[in-house]
Design a protein around this motif. Structure first.
Motif, PDB file in Angstrom:
ATOM      1  N   ARG A  14      35.561  37.768  47.223  1.00 49.42           N
ATOM      2  CA  ARG A  14      36.738  37.470  48.033  1.00 49.42           C
ATOM      3  C   ARG A  14      37.474  38.755  48.411  1.00 49.42           C
ATOM      4  O   ARG A  14      37.958  38.907  49.541  1.00 49.42           O
ATOM      5  N   LEU A  15      37.561  39.684  47.453  1.00 50.90           N
ATOM      6  CA  LEU A  15      38.223  40.959  47.713  1.00 50.90           C
ATOM      7  C   LEU A  15      37.483  41.737  48.802  1.00 50.90           C
ATOM      8  O   LEU A  15      38.102  42.321  49.708  1.00 50.90           O
ATOM      9  N   ASN A  71      37.246  42.698  34.910  1.00 54.04           N
ATOM     10  CA  ASN A  71      38.645  42.914  35.304  1.00 54.04           C
ATOM     11  C   ASN A  71      38.928  44.377  35.629  1.00 54.04           C
ATOM     12  O   ASN A  71      39.666  44.677  36.573  1.00 54.04           O
ATOM     13  N   VAL A  72      38.323  45.291  34.856  1.00 54.27           N
ATOM     14  CA  VAL A  72      38.558  46.720  35.106  1.00 54.27           C
ATOM     15  C   VAL A  72      38.032  47.112  36.479  1.00 54.27           C
ATOM     16  O   VAL A  72      38.689  47.862  37.227  1.00 54.27           O
ATOM     17  N   ALA A  73      36.857  46.627  36.849  1.00 56.99           N
ATOM     18  CA  ALA A  73      36.290  46.946  38.159  1.00 56.99           C
ATOM     19  C   ALA A  73      37.179  46.419  39.287  1.00 56.99           C
ATOM     20  O   ALA A  73      37.390  47.107  40.295  1.00 56.99           O
ATOM     21  N   GLN A  77      39.188  48.562  42.224  1.00 48.74           N
ATOM     22  CA  GLN A  77      39.085  48.257  43.653  1.00 48.74           C
ATOM     23  C   GLN A  77      40.463  48.082  44.271  1.00 48.74           C
ATOM     24  O   GLN A  77      40.732  48.573  45.385  1.00 48.74           O
ATOM     25  N   LEU A  78      41.361  47.402  43.577  1.00 48.61           N
ATOM     26  CA  LEU A  78      42.710  47.199  44.110  1.00 48.61           C
ATOM     27  C   LEU A  78      43.495  48.508  44.157  1.00 48.61           C
ATOM     28  O   LEU A  78      44.263  48.742  45.106  1.00 48.61           O
ATOM     29  N   PRO A 106      47.744  43.780  47.588  1.00 49.44           N
ATOM     30  CA  PRO A 106      47.004  43.978  46.319  1.00 49.44           C
ATOM     31  C   PRO A 106      47.692  43.312  45.134  1.00 49.44           C
ATOM     32  O   PRO A 106      47.021  42.831  44.210  1.00 49.44           O
ATOM     33  N   ILE A 107      49.036  43.262  45.171  1.00 50.39           N
ATOM     34  CA  ILE A 107      49.760  42.620  44.071  1.00 50.39           C
ATOM     35  C   ILE A 107      49.507  41.120  44.075  1.00 50.39           C
ATOM     36  O   ILE A 107      49.298  40.501  43.024  1.00 50.39           O
TER      37      ILE A 107
END
Length: 418
Positions: A14-15, A71-73, A77-78, A106-107
């Motif tokens: 989605r991102l 989650n770290v990846a 990216q964000l 991004p938030i």
């Protein structure tokens, strides 16, 4: 034309989809502003930043096509999106740019996709970026337009928006996630209850159907016993018929106890004594070795199904022993905090090697088809332990055999608590 199923996408997919749309919009906006609106902007630096962002985007897609994104990846990216957007804004007016509020995106993505700690990190990154854009504005822009209070007000408005998104949207996303998880667990419990109900109905039907023929056989046996009391076949029939009658009566009392939901407190010593007695009665050819480093004091909550559930595991262990020509099993009893731990080990071949990892993980949670059956005994036993607040886990021993690890809540005496 392929249809994009947004609901079945992962978070990283989605991102990537949103970033693809953002890059296209950025490219078109720069061209329109420069060529159509004839505004003086740093065209070349802006195009270089968009090209670098596109290359980073393509590389990210190639990397995460072959692996899962944690989650770290997603956070990285964000953060990259925040950096690219900040650079683009700094080259096109900084804090005066009308698109500066895009730093909220991004938030919002982090609020609905990531845990609270990562969300706070992204929020602080966006606030720091906006603050840097405001602090690096040229002095002549502030004085010439006399807009310093306006820009500071815009920054304060952005800060307020970040707080609202971080805490309100983030909280709502966590509530929805927890609700979906609870609904999924409820569905699993409902499915398990339906399976148990179906097994219970089938067992009741079998018991009812067996009761009448068994009563007829008992009457015939009594008549034959009067006429031929010393006959070898009549004498041999006595013990099996008595065992069947007693077992049928036990089933009826068990069903009554389950229906009335009767629960009692049973000491660990009494539980072990009952297991040893049942072991000697049903499986005299096998030996049960009980290992206790220290005696475990206290009681557990028990019902009519606890002992049969443990006997199911013992019977499975004995079946595995017989296939490997072994004649003893071990039961290690210990206390871990306020929990009773029972480790039942056989010396057979262990959990079937042809069983997949997914099947092993759900063994006991649902019925699993294997060479030895459907895993019904383990399923029923685990259901009993869960109803009493415990759980069951099956693991292969490092040397030989399988370990059935049963944990049950332990009710300690006052002296033991002290």
């Amino acid at each position: 034309m392929p249809v994009i199923n947004y609901q079945n996408m992962t978070i990283i997919q989605r991102l990537f989809l949103l970033r693809t749309a953002a890059i296209i919009i950025q490219f078109l906006t720069v061209l329109i502003v420069y060529f159509v609106m004839s505004l003086q902007i740093a065209l070349l630096p802006l195009m270089v930043v968009i090209i670098v962002e596109s290359l980073f985007h393509i590389l990210s897609i190639l990397i995460f096509r072959q692996r899962d994104a944690g989650n770290v990846a997603i956070v990285l990216q964000l953060v990259a999106d925040v950096i690219f957007l900040t650079v683009l804004l700094s080259l096109s007016g900084g804090a005066t740019n009308a698109f500066v509020s895009l730093l909220l995106l991004p938030i919002v993505i982090a609020a609905v996709s990531l845990p609270a700690s990562y969300l706070l990190f992204i929020s602080f990154s966006a606030i720091a970026s906006y603050s840097a854009l405001l602090l690096t504005m040229p002095e002549h822009t502030m004085h010439h337009m006399d807009m310093s209070n306006h820009f500071i007000g815009m920054w304060a408005n952005f800060l307020l928006s970040v707080i609202v998104v971080t805490f309100v949207v983030g909280a709502m996303a966590r509530v929805i996630t927890n609700r979906e998880r609870a609904i999924a667990l409820q569905r699993e419990d409902q499915l398990k209850s339906e399976q148990l109900l179906a097994l219970g109905v089938a067992s009741a039907q079998v018991t009812h159907q067996v009761a009448t023929p068994l009563a007829n056989i008992q009457l015939l046996y009594e008549e034959l016993a009067e006429d031929y009391p010393e006959h070898e076949a009549i004498v041999a029939m006595a013990q099996p018929l008595t065992a069947c009658t007693n077992q049928l009566g036990y089933f009826r009392s068990l069903a009554t106890s389950i229906r009335e939901n009767k629960k009692t407190q049973l000491s660990v010593t009494e539980l072990l004594e009952q297991l040893v007695d049942q072991m000697h009665f049903h499986f005299p050819e096998q030996a049960l070795d009980i290992i206790q480093a220290d005696p475990v004091h206290g009681k557990i909550v028990s019902d009519a199904m606890l002992l049969p559930a443990l006997l199911n595991l013992i019977q499975n262990a004995i079946r595995a022993n017989e296939e490997s020509q072994q004649q003893h099993i071990t039961l290690t009893v210990s206390r871990i905090n306020n929990t009773l731990s029972l480790q039942l080990r056989d010396f057979g071949a262990g959990i079937e090697a042809n069983m997949s990892q997914a099947q092993r993980e759900v063994l006991g949670e649902q019925m699993v088809v294997s060479k030895s059956g459907l895993g019904m005994a383990v399923f029923l036993s685990n259901s009993t332990f869960q109803r009493l607040g415990g759980k069951l886990k099956l693991i292969n021993h490092s040397e030989q055999g399988c370990i059935a690890l049963v944990t049950l809540p332990l009710l300690l005496d006052n002296k033991e608590d002290e």
